[in-house]
Scaffold this motif. Structure first.
Motif, mmCIF file in Angstrom:
data_model
loop_
_atom_site.group_PDB
_atom_site.id
_atom_site.type_symbol
_atom_site.label_atom_id
_atom_site.label_comp_id
_atom_site.label_asym_id
_atom_site.label_seq_id
_atom_site.Cartn_x
_atom_site.Cartn_y
_atom_site.Cartn_z
ATOM 1 N N GLY A 145 50.556 44.637 41.954
ATOM 2 C CA GLY A 145 51.955 43.917 42.482
ATOM 3 C C GLY A 145 51.636 42.471 43.104
ATOM 4 O O GLY A 145 52.346 41.547 43.947
ATOM 5 N N LEU A 146 50.192 41.820 43.005
ATOM 6 C CA LEU A 146 49.412 40.832 43.383
ATOM 7 C C LEU A 146 50.027 39.660 42.499
ATOM 8 O O LEU A 146 49.821 39.876 41.404
ATOM 9 C CB LEU A 146 48.024 41.347 44.004
ATOM 10 N N ASP A 147 49.739 38.679 43.238
ATOM 11 C CA ASP A 147 49.821 37.191 42.581
ATOM 12 C C ASP A 147 48.847 37.554 41.991
ATOM 13 O O ASP A 147 47.579 36.904 42.451
ATOM 14 C CB ASP A 147 50.127 35.650 43.342
ATOM 15 N N GLN A 148 48.865 37.270 40.231
ATOM 16 C CA GLN A 148 47.511 37.776 39.234
ATOM 17 C C GLN A 148 47.265 35.973 39.582
ATOM 18 O O GLN A 148 46.122 36.011 38.310
ATOM 19 C CB GLN A 148 47.381 38.330 38.218
ATOM 20 N N SER A 149 47.597 34.884 39.241
ATOM 21 C CA SER A 149 47.242 33.301 39.361
ATOM 22 C C SER A 149 46.218 33.102 40.224
ATOM 23 O O SER A 149 45.593 31.858 40.495
ATOM 24 C CB SER A 149 48.505 33.002 39.417
ATOM 25 N N GLU A 150 46.145 33.560 40.932
ATOM 26 C CA GLU A 150 45.220 33.749 42.309
ATOM 27 C C GLU A 150 44.270 34.662 42.851
ATOM 28 O O GLU A 150 45.011 35.397 42.672
ATOM 29 C CB GLU A 150 45.795 33.497 43.830
#
Length: 209
Positions: A145-150
């Motif tokens: 569920g984490l932001d995969q862009s960072e």
């Protein structure tokens, strides 16, 4: 030559994140001990690459180099311990791995996002080895569920998929394992290639399921 080495030194960390550990090790083998000692930017990426290979014992001297630096920031000490925990995991030394995560109940505030995910992966595997697959899957679901862009690394997300599939196999729930592993393998092949070690362990586990 110095310019070339400096260029590679600046690139090795991003190569590690993208799962190109074999390329990092190839550069490492071409450099002299003097070159390595004079370019500390190689130490952590090479240690990561060694830790996730059959040569995991060779990571320790580089970990020691990192820890021996004066005024070492907490984030680099955390990374060095994560590398040691990873090497221990690949050596089936779950006791050593657990000791590291007991020392670091939380990641430092200045830790890189990718290293926070590595830490979450390690804790999840520790939960699984303690016979708590539900708790392990909860940790892996948080990674998903984490932001995969960072701080995105296909290696870390591949390990999370592998762990989730393994937890279902652990319980004898083979159909659920296959549902997780088949799309995970396709993603890993697309992002890291068919011969990447993470892709291969996903393929092996899918075959088992």
């Amino acid at each position: 030559i110095d310019t070339a080495i400096s260029l590679v030194e600046r690139s090795t960390y991003s190569m590690t994140i993208l799962g190109r550990s074999a390329a990092v090790l190839t550069w490492y083998q071409r450099l002299s001990p003097k070159d390595i000692s004079e370019h500390p930017g190689f130490w952590a990426p090479v240690a990561w690459a060694l830790a996730m290979s059959e040569r995991h014992a060779e990571a320790q001297p580089l970990i020691d180099r990192i820890l021996a630096q004066p005024d070492l920031p907490l984030s680099l000490r955390f990374e060095a311990d994560l590398i040691a925990a990873t090497a221990a995991g690949f050596a089936d030394r779950c006791d050593v791995e657990s000791e590291v995560y007991e020392r670091w109940p939380q990641a430092p505030l200045d830790a890189r996002p990718g290293e926070v995910i590595v830490s979450m992966n390690g804790r999840a595997f520790a939960d699984l080895y303690r016979g708590q697959p539900d708790q392990a899957r909860l940790q892996w679901s948080r990674i998903g569920g984490l932001d995969q862009s960072e701080g995105y690394s296909p290696v870390s997300y591949g390990f999370a998929d592998y762990g989730t599939g393994l937890s279902y196999l652990w319980e004898g729930r083979y159909a659920l394992a296959e549902q997780i592993l088949r799309p995970a393998l396709a993603r890993a092949e697309q992002r890291m290639g068919r011969h990447n070690p993470v892709t291969c362990i996903l393929a092996a586990l899918l075959a088992e399921a």
